[in-house]
Design a protein around this motif. Structure first.
Motif, PDB file in Angstrom:
ATOM      1  N   ASN A  15       0.839  -1.195   0.000  1.00  0.00           N
ATOM      2  CA  ASN A  15       0.000   0.000   0.000  1.00  0.00           C
ATOM      3  C   ASN A  15       0.877   1.248   0.000  1.00  0.00           C
ATOM      4  N   VAL A  16       0.449   2.233  -0.751  1.00  0.00           N
ATOM      5  CA  VAL A  16       1.076   3.552  -0.734  1.00  0.00           C
ATOM      6  C   VAL A  16      -0.049   4.549  -0.486  1.00  0.00           C
ATOM      7  N   SER A  17       0.141   5.425   0.488  1.00  0.00           N
ATOM      8  CA  SER A  17      -0.900   6.399   0.799  1.00  0.00           C
ATOM      9  C   SER A  17      -0.271   7.739   1.154  1.00  0.00           C
ATOM     10  N   GLY A  18      -1.084   8.744   1.154  1.00  0.00           N
ATOM     11  CA  GLY A  18      -0.617  10.078   1.495  1.00  0.00           C
ATOM     12  C   GLY A  18      -1.747  10.904   2.073  1.00  0.00           C
ATOM     13  N   GLY A  19      -1.393  12.010   2.695  1.00  0.00           N
ATOM     14  CA  GLY A  19      -2.417  12.857   3.277  1.00  0.00           C
ATOM     15  C   GLY A  19      -1.822  14.073   3.951  1.00  0.00           C
ATOM     16  N   TYR A  20      -2.657  14.717   4.721  1.00  0.00           N
ATOM     17  CA  TYR A  20      -2.236  15.912   5.453  1.00  0.00           C
ATOM     18  C   TYR A  20      -2.721  15.824   6.884  1.00  0.00           C
ATOM     19  N   SER A  21      -1.835  16.161   7.813  1.00  0.00           N
ATOM     20  CA  SER A  21      -2.160  16.191   9.237  1.00  0.00           C
ATOM     21  C   SER A  21      -1.835  17.576   9.771  1.00  0.00           C
ATOM     22  N   THR A  22      -2.637  18.076  10.689  1.00  0.00           N
ATOM     23  CA  THR A  22      -2.371  19.403  11.250  1.00  0.00           C
ATOM     24  C   THR A  22      -1.112  19.413  12.110  1.00  0.00           C
ATOM     25  N   THR A  23      -0.697  18.268  12.655  1.00  0.00           N
ATOM     26  CA  THR A  23       0.512  18.209  13.470  1.00  0.00           C
ATOM     27  C   THR A  23       1.738  17.760  12.685  1.00  0.00           C
ATOM     28  N   ASP A  24       1.573  16.888  11.676  1.00  0.00           N
ATOM     29  CA  ASP A  24       2.712  16.330  10.941  1.00  0.00           C
ATOM     30  C   ASP A  24       2.884  16.935   9.554  1.00  0.00           C
ATOM     31  N   GLY A  25       1.962  17.764   9.099  1.00  0.00           N
ATOM     32  CA  GLY A  25       2.044  18.337   7.754  1.00  0.00           C
ATOM     33  C   GLY A  25       1.703  17.284   6.703  1.00  0.00           C
ATOM     34  N   TRP A  26       2.247  17.461   5.508  1.00  0.00           N
ATOM     35  CA  TRP A  26       2.025  16.487   4.436  1.00  0.00           C
ATOM     36  C   TRP A  26       2.744  15.196   4.757  1.00  0.00           C
ATOM     37  N   LEU A  27       2.101  14.054   4.511  1.00  0.00           N
ATOM     38  CA  LEU A  27       2.729  12.764   4.788  1.00  0.00           C
ATOM     39  C   LEU A  27       2.524  11.770   3.672  1.00  0.00           C
ATOM     40  N   ALA A  28       3.444  10.798   3.645  1.00  0.00           N
ATOM     41  CA  ALA A  28       3.340   9.659   2.731  1.00  0.00           C
ATOM     42  C   ALA A  28       3.683   8.407   3.520  1.00  0.00           C
ATOM     43  N   GLU A  29       3.020   7.306   3.187  1.00  0.00           N
ATOM     44  CA  GLU A  29       3.276   6.043   3.886  1.00  0.00           C
ATOM     45  C   GLU A  29       3.376   4.912   2.877  1.00  0.00           C
ATOM     46  N   VAL A  30       4.332   4.032   3.109  1.00  0.00           N
ATOM     47  CA  VAL A  30       4.495   2.812   2.319  1.00  0.00           C
ATOM     48  C   VAL A  30       4.392   1.647   3.289  1.00  0.00           C
ATOM     49  N   LYS A  31       3.538   0.689   2.951  1.00  0.00           N
ATOM     50  CA  LYS A  31       3.292  -0.434   3.854  1.00  0.00           C
ATOM     51  C   LYS A  31       3.428  -1.746   3.077  1.00  0.00           C
ATOM     52  N   LEU A  32       4.184  -2.701   3.635  1.00  0.00           N
ATOM     53  CA  LEU A  32       4.355  -4.037   3.076  1.00  0.00           C
ATOM     54  C   LEU A  32       3.926  -5.052   4.114  1.00  0.00           C
ATOM     55  N   GLY A  33       3.282  -6.129   3.684  1.00  0.00           N
ATOM     56  CA  GLY A  33       2.877  -7.139   4.648  1.00  0.00           C
ATOM     57  C   GLY A  33       2.520  -8.452   3.982  1.00  0.00           C
ATOM     58  N   ASP A  34       2.400  -9.466   4.814  1.00  0.00           N
ATOM     59  CA  ASP A  34       1.978 -10.790   4.361  1.00  0.00           C
ATOM     60  C   ASP A  34       1.090 -11.387   5.435  1.00  0.00           C
TER      61      ASP A  34
END
Length: 84
Positions: A15-34
């Motif tokens: 999964n690749v996701s992104g967003g905006y948080s009032t405390t962390d600013g702009w963010l992106a996340e990469v998640k791998l799993g099984d």
């Protein structure tokens, strides 16, 4: 003689996701799993988060039949660094 054909299904996640948080600013996340590591039913996941003001990592694993019982056991390690 019995001839059985098994078809494996994909159990991995990416999964690749992104967003905006009032405390962390702009963010992106990469998640791998099984969800079924080596056919044991164990669940393993790793996530990396990179934000405008923060960075983080999250590693987790769980075993559905912990110590041979119907009890689930797991561990999660995480860290977060915040910059001002």
């Amino acid at each position: 003689m019995l001839d059985v054909e098994a078809v494996d299904q994909a159990t991995g996640d990416f999964n690749v996701s992104g967003g905006y948080s009032t405390t962390d600013g702009w963010l992106a996340e990469v998640k791998l799993g099984d969800r079924n590591v080596y056919g044991t039913g164990a669940n393993v996941q790793a996530a990396l988060t990179y934000g405008q003001y923060s960075r983080g990592i999250d590693l987790s694993a769980s075993e559905p039949y912990f110590l041979g019982t119907r009890t689930t056991g797991g561990i999660e390690l995480f860290g977060k660094q915040v910059t001002a």
